[in-house]
Design an enzyme around this catalytic site. Structure first.
Site, PDB file in Angstrom:
ATOM      1  N   LYS A  15     -11.848 -30.832 -13.020  1.00 24.62           N
ATOM      2  CA  LYS A  15     -12.977 -30.482 -13.886  1.00 24.62           C
ATOM      3  C   LYS A  15     -12.466 -30.017 -15.256  1.00 24.62           C
ATOM      4  O   LYS A  15     -11.267 -29.744 -15.429  1.00 24.62           O
ATOM      5  CB  LYS A  15     -13.810 -29.396 -13.200  1.00 24.62           C
ATOM      6  CG  LYS A  15     -14.487 -29.860 -11.903  1.00 24.62           C
ATOM      7  CD  LYS A  15     -15.278 -28.716 -11.259  1.00 24.62           C
ATOM      8  CE  LYS A  15     -16.011 -29.160 -10.006  1.00 24.62           C
ATOM      9  NZ  LYS A  15     -16.792 -28.043  -9.391  1.00 24.62           N
ATOM     10  N   TYR A  55     -24.533 -34.140  -9.103  1.00 21.70           N
ATOM     11  CA  TYR A  55     -24.997 -32.880  -8.499  1.00 21.70           C
ATOM     12  C   TYR A  55     -26.458 -32.928  -8.088  1.00 21.70           C
ATOM     13  O   TYR A  55     -27.120 -31.892  -8.025  1.00 21.70           O
ATOM     14  CB  TYR A  55     -24.739 -31.723  -9.471  1.00 21.70           C
ATOM     15  CG  TYR A  55     -23.289 -31.300  -9.524  1.00 21.70           C
ATOM     16  CD1 TYR A  55     -22.576 -31.025  -8.354  1.00 21.70           C
ATOM     17  CD2 TYR A  55     -22.627 -31.151 -10.741  1.00 21.70           C
ATOM     18  CE1 TYR A  55     -21.245 -30.637  -8.400  1.00 21.70           C
ATOM     19  CE2 TYR A  55     -21.291 -30.762 -10.788  1.00 21.70           C
ATOM     20  CZ  TYR A  55     -20.608 -30.498  -9.608  1.00 21.70           C
ATOM     21  OH  TYR A  55     -19.294 -30.100  -9.652  1.00 21.70           O
ATOM     22  N   ASN A 129     -14.580 -23.714 -10.817  1.00 20.16           N
ATOM     23  CA  ASN A 129     -13.681 -23.811  -9.659  1.00 20.16           C
ATOM     24  C   ASN A 129     -12.715 -25.002  -9.721  1.00 20.16           C
ATOM     25  O   ASN A 129     -12.207 -25.454  -8.699  1.00 20.16           O
ATOM     26  CB  ASN A 129     -14.465 -23.744  -8.347  1.00 20.16           C
ATOM     27  CG  ASN A 129     -15.532 -24.813  -8.252  1.00 20.16           C
ATOM     28  OD1 ASN A 129     -15.557 -25.743  -9.069  1.00 20.16           O
ATOM     29  ND2 ASN A 129     -16.404 -24.691  -7.281  1.00 20.16           N
ATOM     30  N   HIS A 132     -13.241 -30.787  -7.969  1.00 18.54           N
ATOM     31  CA  HIS A 132     -14.275 -31.258  -7.055  1.00 18.54           C
ATOM     32  C   HIS A 132     -13.599 -32.089  -5.981  1.00 18.54           C
ATOM     33  O   HIS A 132     -12.690 -32.863  -6.279  1.00 18.54           O
ATOM     34  CB  HIS A 132     -15.316 -32.122  -7.771  1.00 18.54           C
ATOM     35  CG  HIS A 132     -16.210 -32.846  -6.804  1.00 18.54           C
ATOM     36  ND1 HIS A 132     -17.309 -32.247  -6.231  1.00 18.54           N
ATOM     37  CD2 HIS A 132     -16.127 -34.081  -6.242  1.00 18.54           C
ATOM     38  CE1 HIS A 132     -17.871 -33.102  -5.378  1.00 18.54           C
ATOM     39  NE2 HIS A 132     -17.173 -34.223  -5.363  1.00 18.54           N
ATOM     40  N   GLU A 143     -20.337 -40.736  -3.956  1.00 16.05           N
ATOM     41  CA  GLU A 143     -19.669 -40.273  -5.175  1.00 16.05           C
ATOM     42  C   GLU A 143     -18.702 -41.322  -5.732  1.00 16.05           C
ATOM     43  O   GLU A 143     -18.661 -41.544  -6.944  1.00 16.05           O
ATOM     44  CB  GLU A 143     -18.918 -38.962  -4.875  1.00 16.05           C
ATOM     45  CG  GLU A 143     -19.859 -37.805  -4.572  1.00 16.05           C
ATOM     46  CD  GLU A 143     -19.148 -36.561  -4.049  1.00 16.05           C
ATOM     47  OE1 GLU A 143     -17.914 -36.600  -3.882  1.00 16.05           O
ATOM     48  OE2 GLU A 143     -19.843 -35.558  -3.806  1.00 16.05           O
TER      49      GLU A 143
HETATM   50  P1  DAT Z   1     -18.510 -27.826  -3.490  1.00 12.56           P
HETATM   51  O1  DAT Z   1     -18.137 -28.084  -4.946  1.00 12.56           O
HETATM   52  O2  DAT Z   1     -17.554 -26.884  -2.826  1.00 12.56           O
HETATM   53  O3  DAT Z   1     -18.711 -29.105  -2.707  1.00 12.56           O
HETATM   54  P2  DAT Z   1     -21.402 -27.585  -3.679  1.00 12.56           P
HETATM   55  O4  DAT Z   1     -21.485 -29.058  -3.532  1.00 12.56           O
HETATM   56  O5  DAT Z   1     -22.295 -26.743  -2.799  1.00 12.56           O
HETATM   57  O6  DAT Z   1     -19.911 -27.057  -3.491  1.00 12.56           O
HETATM   58  O7  DAT Z   1     -21.741 -27.162  -5.176  1.00 12.56           O
HETATM   59  C1  DAT Z   1     -21.268 -27.940  -6.257  1.00 12.56           C
HETATM   60  C2  DAT Z   1     -20.844 -27.017  -7.376  1.00 12.56           C
HETATM   61  O8  DAT Z   1     -21.954 -26.210  -7.793  1.00 12.56           O
HETATM   62  C3  DAT Z   1     -19.759 -26.022  -6.989  1.00 12.56           C
HETATM   63  O9  DAT Z   1     -18.463 -26.557  -7.114  1.00 12.56           O
HETATM   64  C4  DAT Z   1     -19.994 -24.908  -7.953  1.00 12.56           C
HETATM   65  C5  DAT Z   1     -21.504 -24.908  -8.160  1.00 12.56           C
HETATM   66  N1  DAT Z   1     -22.165 -23.904  -7.318  1.00 12.56           N
HETATM   67  C6  DAT Z   1     -22.473 -24.030  -6.006  1.00 12.56           C
HETATM   68  N2  DAT Z   1     -23.082 -22.940  -5.540  1.00 12.56           N
HETATM   69  C7  DAT Z   1     -23.179 -22.091  -6.605  1.00 12.56           C
HETATM   70  C8  DAT Z   1     -23.735 -20.780  -6.792  1.00 12.56           C
HETATM   71  N3  DAT Z   1     -24.316 -20.116  -5.775  1.00 12.56           N
HETATM   72  N4  DAT Z   1     -23.652 -20.229  -8.025  1.00 12.56           N
HETATM   73  C9  DAT Z   1     -23.069 -20.897  -9.055  1.00 12.56           C
HETATM   74  N5  DAT Z   1     -22.531 -22.129  -8.956  1.00 12.56           N
HETATM   75  C10 DAT Z   1     -22.593 -22.723  -7.744  1.00 12.56           C
HETATM   76 MG    MG Z   2     -20.160 -30.539  -2.795  1.00 15.68          MG
END
Ligand code: DAT
Ligand code: MG
Length: 174
Positions: A15, A55, A129, A132, A143
């Site tokens: 990212k 997303y 973070n 991805h 994806e």
């Molecule tokens: P991951 O990236 O671990 O697959 P995800 O698909 O649930 O997690 O979410 C995608 C991204 O969205 C994640 O990398 C960071 C952001 N995100 C998820 N939950 C969040 C939250 N509660 N607050 C802020 N950002 C969040």
């Molecule tokens: Mg995810």
């Protein structure tokens, strides 16, 4: 070999914060330890459309707008409005890359994982973070098809078809 141990493709994105912090080499080194093979890679300036499609499962979340701006690199300046997109393939690849990446929330991620080592939560509540990684076989397929065309991978990992298009304009080297 069990079904879960089959060769799996997975999408990995470094990212914009990962690029800005010069973490690409470090991440590739960690990925190399898993003995997966790389099938495709490119640098992408992420459009709003691509960010929202990537997303889409989070579109009703209060942080969706900031998340889209984050993956587009809007908050880092012009030099960092990009991601490194890669497809890796290997046995149990999805789980292996998720393990290396760590938990979604960088504060909760294992401290030796990529997210635990280098992630942070911004004052706006964005989980910066770093990486991805696809989280299921179904997500990986969706994806990879979203980010890559078949010809951008060294071999087609999903079925393809050939279509003839007319009046396509294309930029070529002058
Ligand atoms: P991951 O990236 O671990 O697959 P995800 O698909 O649930 O997690 O979410 C995608 C991204 O969205 C994640 O990398 C960071 C952001 N995100 C998820 N939950 C969040 C939250 N509660 N607050 C802020 N950002 C969040
Ligand atoms: Mg995810």
């Amino acid at each position: 070999m069990s079904a879960t141990a089959a060769l799996q493709p997975t999408l990995i994105l470094v990212k914009p914060d990962g690029l800005k912090k010069s973490l690409t080499g470090n991440i590739l080194t960690k990925l190399a330890e898993t003995r997966m093979i790389i099938v495709g890679a490119k640098v992408v300036q992420v459009s709003r459309e691509l960010a929202e499609a990537h997303y889409t499962h989070l579109k009703d979340k209060p942080f969706f707008g900031e998340l889209v701006r984050y993956i587009q690199g809007e908050i880092y300046g012009a030099d960092y409005r990009r991601v490194l997109a890669m497809v890796y393939r290997g046995e149990d690849a999805i789980r292996k890359v998720r393990d290396i990446s760590g938990a979604t929330n960088p504060e909760e991620a294992d401290s030796t994982s990529i997210r635990g080592s280098y992630g942070r939560i911004t004052t706006k509540g964005v989980y910066e973070n770093v990486i991805h990684a696809s989280s299921s076989v179904e997500d990986a397929e969706r994806e990879i098809k979203l980010w890559f065309k078949p010809d951008e991978l060294v071999f087609p990992i999903y079925p393809t078809k050939t279509v003839i298009r007319e009046k396509i304009t294309e930029k070529v080297w002058a």
